[in-house]
Scaffold this motif. Structure first.
Motif, mmCIF file in Angstrom:
data_model
loop_
_atom_site.group_PDB
_atom_site.id
_atom_site.type_symbol
_atom_site.label_atom_id
_atom_site.label_comp_id
_atom_site.label_asym_id
_atom_site.label_seq_id
_atom_site.Cartn_x
_atom_site.Cartn_y
_atom_site.Cartn_z
ATOM 1 N N PRO A 1 0.808 -1.231 0.000
ATOM 2 C CA PRO A 1 0.000 0.000 0.000
ATOM 3 C C PRO A 1 0.836 1.272 0.000
ATOM 4 C CG PRO A 1 -0.890 -1.599 1.563
ATOM 5 C CD PRO A 1 0.432 -2.132 1.110
ATOM 6 N N ILE A 2 2.120 1.172 0.322
ATOM 7 C CA ILE A 2 3.018 2.318 0.305
ATOM 8 C C ILE A 2 3.762 2.351 -1.032
ATOM 9 C CG2 ILE A 2 4.953 3.455 1.460
ATOM 10 C CD1 ILE A 2 2.361 3.243 3.131
ATOM 11 N N GLU A 3 3.730 3.467 -1.700
ATOM 12 C CA GLU A 3 4.381 3.580 -3.006
ATOM 13 C C GLU A 3 5.899 3.378 -2.884
ATOM 14 O OE1 GLU A 3 4.722 6.792 -6.732
ATOM 15 O OE2 GLU A 3 3.548 7.277 -4.928
ATOM 16 N N LYS A 4 6.442 2.583 -3.806
ATOM 17 C CA LYS A 4 7.878 2.296 -3.879
ATOM 18 C C LYS A 4 8.387 1.467 -2.687
ATOM 19 C CE LYS A 4 8.420 4.391 -7.786
ATOM 20 N NZ LYS A 4 8.675 3.626 -9.030
ATOM 21 N N TYR A 5 7.462 0.853 -1.978
ATOM 22 C CA TYR A 5 7.838 -0.048 -0.893
ATOM 23 C C TYR A 5 7.366 -1.447 -1.275
ATOM 24 C CZ TYR A 5 8.556 -1.843 3.841
ATOM 25 O OH TYR A 5 9.005 -2.553 4.920
ATOM 26 N N TYR A 6 8.320 -2.347 -1.539
ATOM 27 C CA TYR A 6 7.990 -3.643 -2.123
ATOM 28 C C TYR A 6 8.086 -4.764 -1.089
ATOM 29 C CZ TYR A 6 8.746 -0.856 -6.322
ATOM 30 O OH TYR A 6 8.688 0.120 -7.278
ATOM 31 N N LEU A 7 7.239 -5.770 -1.285
ATOM 32 C CA LEU A 7 7.097 -6.854 -0.316
ATOM 33 C C LEU A 7 7.700 -8.159 -0.812
ATOM 34 C CD1 LEU A 7 3.367 -6.247 0.694
ATOM 35 C CD2 LEU A 7 5.404 -5.610 2.018
ATOM 36 N N ASP A 8 8.483 -8.773 0.037
ATOM 37 C CA ASP A 8 8.985 -10.133 -0.143
ATOM 38 C C ASP A 8 8.717 -10.808 1.200
ATOM 39 O OD1 ASP A 8 10.381 -12.473 -0.488
ATOM 40 O OD2 ASP A 8 12.360 -11.552 -0.394
ATOM 41 N N ALA A 9 7.523 -11.402 1.339
ATOM 42 C CA ALA A 9 7.052 -11.797 2.666
ATOM 43 C C ALA A 9 6.181 -13.052 2.592
ATOM 44 C CB ALA A 9 6.249 -10.646 3.284
ATOM 45 N N GLY A 10 5.807 -13.552 3.776
ATOM 46 C CA GLY A 10 4.844 -14.640 3.864
ATOM 47 C C GLY A 10 5.312 -15.970 3.320
ATOM 48 N N TRP A 11 6.593 -16.292 3.511
ATOM 49 C CA TRP A 11 7.141 -17.489 2.878
ATOM 50 C C TRP A 11 6.844 -18.773 3.625
ATOM 51 C CZ3 TRP A 11 8.484 -17.729 -1.934
ATOM 52 C CH2 TRP A 11 8.772 -16.533 -2.590
ATOM 53 N N GLY A 12 6.337 -18.681 4.835
ATOM 54 C CA GLY A 12 6.034 -19.919 5.536
ATOM 55 C C GLY A 12 7.255 -20.809 5.636
ATOM 56 N N THR A 13 7.134 -22.021 5.101
ATOM 57 C CA THR A 13 8.241 -22.974 5.184
ATOM 58 C C THR A 13 8.986 -23.135 3.873
ATOM 59 O OG1 THR A 13 6.775 -24.834 4.663
ATOM 60 C CG2 THR A 13 7.029 -24.262 6.978
ATOM 61 N N TRP A 14 8.708 -22.286 2.861
ATOM 62 C CA TRP A 14 9.404 -22.496 1.584
ATOM 63 C C TRP A 14 10.316 -21.343 1.169
ATOM 64 C CZ3 TRP A 14 5.113 -25.754 1.607
ATOM 65 C CH2 TRP A 14 3.852 -25.178 1.643
ATOM 66 N N GLY A 15 10.799 -20.576 2.093
ATOM 67 C CA GLY A 15 11.618 -19.428 1.728
ATOM 68 C C GLY A 15 12.937 -19.784 1.067
ATOM 69 N N PHE A 16 13.677 -20.748 1.640
ATOM 70 C CA PHE A 16 14.999 -21.063 1.100
ATOM 71 C C PHE A 16 14.919 -21.558 -0.334
ATOM 72 C CE2 PHE A 16 18.281 -24.335 0.286
ATOM 73 C CZ PHE A 16 19.383 -23.503 0.257
#
Length: 413
Positions: free
Chosen positions: A350-365
């Motif tokens: 919702p914030i301009e130019k602020y990007y999300l890399d989130a919510g990976w649970g157990t599959w991030g690696f």
């Protein structure tokens, strides 16, 4: 004897040493600030620098490089998911993993071993048949195998654990492992070589938002301005988003694992059972790694518990009874950011130019390379979401377009 091996044998330098530039003061401003110095944050920085020529980048890590969930997983790589979107995304990640050692000129110890997921009920067999077809259609090498094939593949496996006899299995040939910290080091050294600044012991305390747009971050070492920012802080995604003034549909749970002392090699594939809430693998050094489901309560703590140890060991011994005599060497925990559909959140916020890399649970690696590549494309394009990650945008929860991967865990949560 290979010349490179002889060279290292005669050198005083350790061949796996990663030389990063010494710590420096923060600059007043950067084009891109990446919050989080784990695998994802470092991968984004690397792809920005190498493929998009964006090098005025600062990676801010509150502790040490790769010391969060990157250092606390079980190093499994796979793409045998449930949905077309999930399979397509993780299949691309597997392809990138396969060439990372060459790209870094640094051995990440990638080992393709295959993953076997056990079916103990008729319902699971039916679900696995559908999953195998989806995988085949969207780029994964996955097929159903019967009890006889399982016995040949894993002779030491107990096919009749208690009241849950093994009926069939889902065999995923692309299942693999890699040295998780080596992945982080590889991305770090290659990003730093191209001018990216990596600042450890630098905690982001506040996000500066003006007119609905991110303009800077306040850290324990001072305030820096930025053209845009990316948050890649697995385990604390909702906490950081709250600093920006918005909420994420994420709940964080501890996830624990453990490892035995080395034993004689007996297991090549990765073996998992969602019915027993357990997966087992053996490392190249002989240790046996056990992993299971998340703890049943939300908590921001990576401590180990006796309760999980007892239940996980019990299930592992059901699968491989002779492990009852193995000596446990270490137990650890990480934090999992769970979304309602068990899929990540990638893209704009919702914030301009602020990007999300989130919510990976157990599959991030296992998503590290493809996440870094696609998020770098997003940042470099000024916010144009790449097609591969479009299904994982935050808006899907408001639009009822969830990507349901709830049943794709190696050990059901």
């Amino acid at each position: 004897m290979p010349f490179a091996l002889l060279k290292y044998g005669l050198s005083s330098d350790y061949p796996a040493q990663v030389d990063l530039p010494p710590p420096t003061e923060l600059k007043p401003a950067y084009d891109v600030v990446i919050i989080g110095g784990g695998g994802h944050g470092l991968a984004i920085a690397y792809y920005l620098a190498k493929y998009h020529g964006i090098t005025k980048v600062a990676v801010l890590e509150k502790a040490y490089l790769g010391g969060g969930n990157t250092a606390r997983n079980t190093a499994v790589i796979r793409s045998n998911y449930l949905t077309p979107d999930g399979v397509s995304f993780y299949s691309e990640s597997v392809k990138l993993f396969q060439d990372l050692s060459n790209e870094f000129d640094f051995n990440i110890m990638y080992s393709e071993r295959g993953q076997l997921t056990l079916a103990h009920t008729d319902a699971t067999v039916r679900a696995f048949r559908q999953r195998a077809e989806v995988n085949k259609h969207f780029g994964g090498r996955t097929e159903m195998i019967d009890r006889q094939q399982i016995a040949e593949l894993v002779p030491t496996l107990n096919l009749d654990p208690g009241h849950l006899p093994v009926l069939a299995g889902l065999w995923h040939r692309d299942g693999a492992t890699a040295r998780h910290d080596a992945v982080a080091w590889g991305y770090a050294k290659e990003a730093a070589k191209r001018g990216v600044e990596i600042h450890q012991l630098t905690e982001v305390q506040e996000l500066i938002v003006e007119g609905g747009r991110i303009t800077g971050v306040k850290t324990n070492r001072g305030t820096v301005q930025c053209g845009c920012a990316v948050q890649a802080v697995a385990g604390h995604s909702s906490v950081l988003a709250a600093k920006a003034g918005f909420r994420l549909p994420i709940v964080s749970y501890p996830l624990q694992a453990m490892v035995t002392q080395p034993v004689k090699p007996f297991l090549d594939p990765l073996v998992s059972s969602s019915a027993l809430h357990c997966y087992v693998q053996q490392t190249s050094r002989g240790e046996v790694v056990f992993g299971g489901g998340s703890d049943p309560y939300p908590l921001y703590s990576s401590r180990s518990t006796l309760e999980l140890k007892e239940s996980l060991i019990a299930h592992a011994v059901e699968m491989f009874p002779f492990l009852a005599k193995a000596k446990l060497m270490r137990q650890w925990g990480g934090l999992t950011d769970m979304t309602p559909d068990y899929s990540p959140i990638m893209g704009e916020s919702p914030i301009e130019k602020y990007y999300l890399d989130a919510g990976w649970g157990t599959w991030g690696f296992k998503a590290t390379p493809i996440c870094g590549k696609t998020m770098a494309e997003l940042v470099a394009s000024g916010g144009k979401v790449p097609e591969l990650i479009r299904p994982f945008r935050l808006e899907r929860f408001a639009n009822f377009q969830q990507v349901n991967e709830m049943g794709a865990t190696a050990a059901s949560h």
